[in-house]
Design an enzyme around this catalytic site. Structure first.
Site, PDB file in Angstrom:
ATOM      1  N   ARG A 291      30.941  24.072  47.451  1.00  0.00           N
ATOM      2  CA  ARG A 291      32.125  24.396  46.656  1.00  0.00           C
ATOM      3  C   ARG A 291      33.303  23.493  47.063  1.00  0.00           C
ATOM      4  NH1 ARG A 291      33.144  28.780  42.647  1.00  0.00           N
ATOM      5  NH2 ARG A 291      35.407  28.778  42.518  1.00  0.00           N
TER       6      ARG A 291
ATOM      7  N   LEU B 241      40.483  28.183  42.021  1.00  0.00           N
ATOM      8  CA  LEU B 241      40.733  26.825  42.506  1.00  0.00           C
ATOM      9  C   LEU B 241      40.752  26.803  44.030  1.00  0.00           C
ATOM     10  CD1 LEU B 241      43.448  25.915  39.885  1.00  0.00           C
ATOM     11  CD2 LEU B 241      41.170  24.888  40.065  1.00  0.00           C
TER      12      LEU B 241
ATOM     13  N   THR C 130      47.356  31.416  33.140  1.00  0.00           N
ATOM     14  CA  THR C 130      47.659  32.501  32.212  1.00  0.00           C
ATOM     15  C   THR C 130      46.555  33.541  32.306  1.00  0.00           C
ATOM     16  OG1 THR C 130      48.087  33.102  29.928  1.00  0.00           O
ATOM     17  CG2 THR C 130      46.682  31.182  30.275  1.00  0.00           C
ATOM     18  N   HIS C 131      46.960  34.814  32.308  1.00  0.00           N
ATOM     19  CA  HIS C 131      46.021  35.911  32.544  1.00  0.00           C
ATOM     20  C   HIS C 131      46.233  36.998  31.487  1.00  0.00           C
ATOM     21  CE1 HIS C 131      43.399  38.510  34.859  1.00  0.00           C
ATOM     22  NE2 HIS C 131      44.273  39.484  34.658  1.00  0.00           N
TER      23      HIS C 131
ATOM     24  N   ASP D 157      48.359  30.664  43.591  1.00  0.00           N
ATOM     25  CA  ASP D 157      48.262  30.503  45.042  1.00  0.00           C
ATOM     26  C   ASP D 157      46.797  30.725  45.438  1.00  0.00           C
ATOM     27  OD1 ASP D 157      47.843  33.224  45.037  1.00  0.00           O
ATOM     28  OD2 ASP D 157      49.785  33.740  45.908  1.00  0.00           O
TER      29      ASP D 157
ATOM     30  N   GLY E 169      45.165  33.233  46.343  1.00  0.00           N
ATOM     31  CA  GLY E 169      44.547  34.503  45.952  1.00  0.00           C
ATOM     32  C   GLY E 169      44.044  34.466  44.508  1.00  0.00           C
TER      33      GLY E 169
HETATM   34  C1  GAR Z   1      42.789  33.844  27.830  1.00  0.00           C
HETATM   35  O1  GAR Z   1      43.078  35.130  27.335  1.00  0.00           O
HETATM   36  C2  GAR Z   1      43.088  33.762  29.325  1.00  0.00           C
HETATM   37  O2  GAR Z   1      44.157  34.541  29.721  1.00  0.00           O
HETATM   38  C3  GAR Z   1      41.795  34.309  29.892  1.00  0.00           C
HETATM   39  O3  GAR Z   1      40.800  33.718  29.125  1.00  0.00           O
HETATM   40  C4  GAR Z   1      41.287  33.538  27.790  1.00  0.00           C
HETATM   41  C5  GAR Z   1      41.015  32.114  27.376  1.00  0.00           C
HETATM   42  O4  GAR Z   1      41.161  31.955  26.002  1.00  0.00           O
HETATM   43  N1  GAR Z   1      41.714  33.979  31.285  1.00  0.00           N
HETATM   44  C6  GAR Z   1      41.231  34.794  32.208  1.00  0.00           C
HETATM   45  O5  GAR Z   1      40.745  35.880  31.940  1.00  0.00           O
HETATM   46  C7  GAR Z   1      41.312  34.271  33.612  1.00  0.00           C
HETATM   47  N2  GAR Z   1      41.046  35.315  34.562  1.00  0.00           N
HETATM   48  P1  GAR Z   1      41.144  30.487  25.362  1.00  0.00           P
HETATM   49  O6  GAR Z   1      39.963  29.741  25.961  1.00  0.00           O
HETATM   50  O7  GAR Z   1      40.969  30.723  23.892  1.00  0.00           O
HETATM   51  O8  GAR Z   1      42.464  29.843  25.687  1.00  0.00           O
END
Ligand code: GAR
Length: 192
Positions: free
Chosen positions: A65, A93, A106-107, A139, A141
């Site tokens: 990794r 990452l 973005t989450h 970060d 985490g």
């Molecule tokens: C988004 O909703 C993003 O927040 C989520 O995957 C989707 C990607 O959509 N990410 C996570 O769940 C990370 N833990 P996209 O490929 O259409 O932009």
């Protein structure tokens, strides 16, 4: 303009919102490259269609990794970005990338609630009536870094994980574009 690399794992609809916002003269940021952790993603296809260079770093192609992390860092550094955006990138990452780049993620939940790979499902399973999305600095985490912006979305009685995620993503795309524009406008975070 702010020099941006985007990392994706899937559909890349957030990436597409960034591509659209970066198009045209006078855009405050520029997409230098798009990286993925797997082959055949619609995200990479969207980038190629937009004429943006792409690269793929697959964990199973490396001995460890740590080797993956180092090569991903090398691919990112090759285009010398100011900012890395993790937009639906489903890998945590490593220290090489995080040690050399400022990364925002973005989450699809209101952090610190429901971190991890299944934010929408976990929020629904908990029975929340309001959820949303979060943009935060990355970060070491999992979804723990300082929050930059959040938007909320109500859960409807007849929602499924899919229908709720689609409504979150509409709001999320706007949030992400607003955040990257704001980071391009105010560079006080650079060199922190
Ligand atoms: C988004 O909703 C993003 O927040 C989520 O995957 C989707 C990607 O959509 N990410 C996570 O769940 C990370 N833990 P996209 O490929 O259409 O932009």
């Amino acid at each position: 303009p702010l020099r941006v690399v985007v990392l994706v794992s899937g559909a890349g609809s957030n990436l597409q919102a960034l591509i659209d916002a970066a198009a045209g003269d006078g855009a405050p940021f520029r997409l230098l490259a798009v990286g993925a952790d797997r082959d055949g993603t619609l995200g990479v296809e969207r980038a190629a269609t937009a004429g943006i260079p792409t690269f793929v770093c697959r964990v199973p192609d490396y001995l460890t990794r740590a080797d993956w992390d180092l090569d991903l860092e090398r691919q990112i550094s090759a285009v010398d970005p100011d900012l890395v955006v993790s937009a639906g990138f489903m890998k945590v990452l490593g220290p090489a990338v995080l040690g050399s780049h400022r990364v925002v993620n973005t989450h699809p939940a209101l952090l610190p609630s429901f971190p991890g790979a299944h934010g929408v499902r976990d929020a629904m399973a908990h029975g929340v009536r309001v959820t949303g999305c979060t943009c935060h600095w990355v970060d070491a985490g999992v979804d723990t870094g300082p929050i930059i912006d959040q938007r909320c979305v109500r859960v409807e009685d007849d929602d499924t994980v899919e229908s709720l995620h689609e409504r979150i993503k509409v709001v999320e795309r706007e949030m992400l574009v607003d955040v990257v524009r704001a980071l391009a406008a105010d560079r006080s975070w650079q060199g922190d």
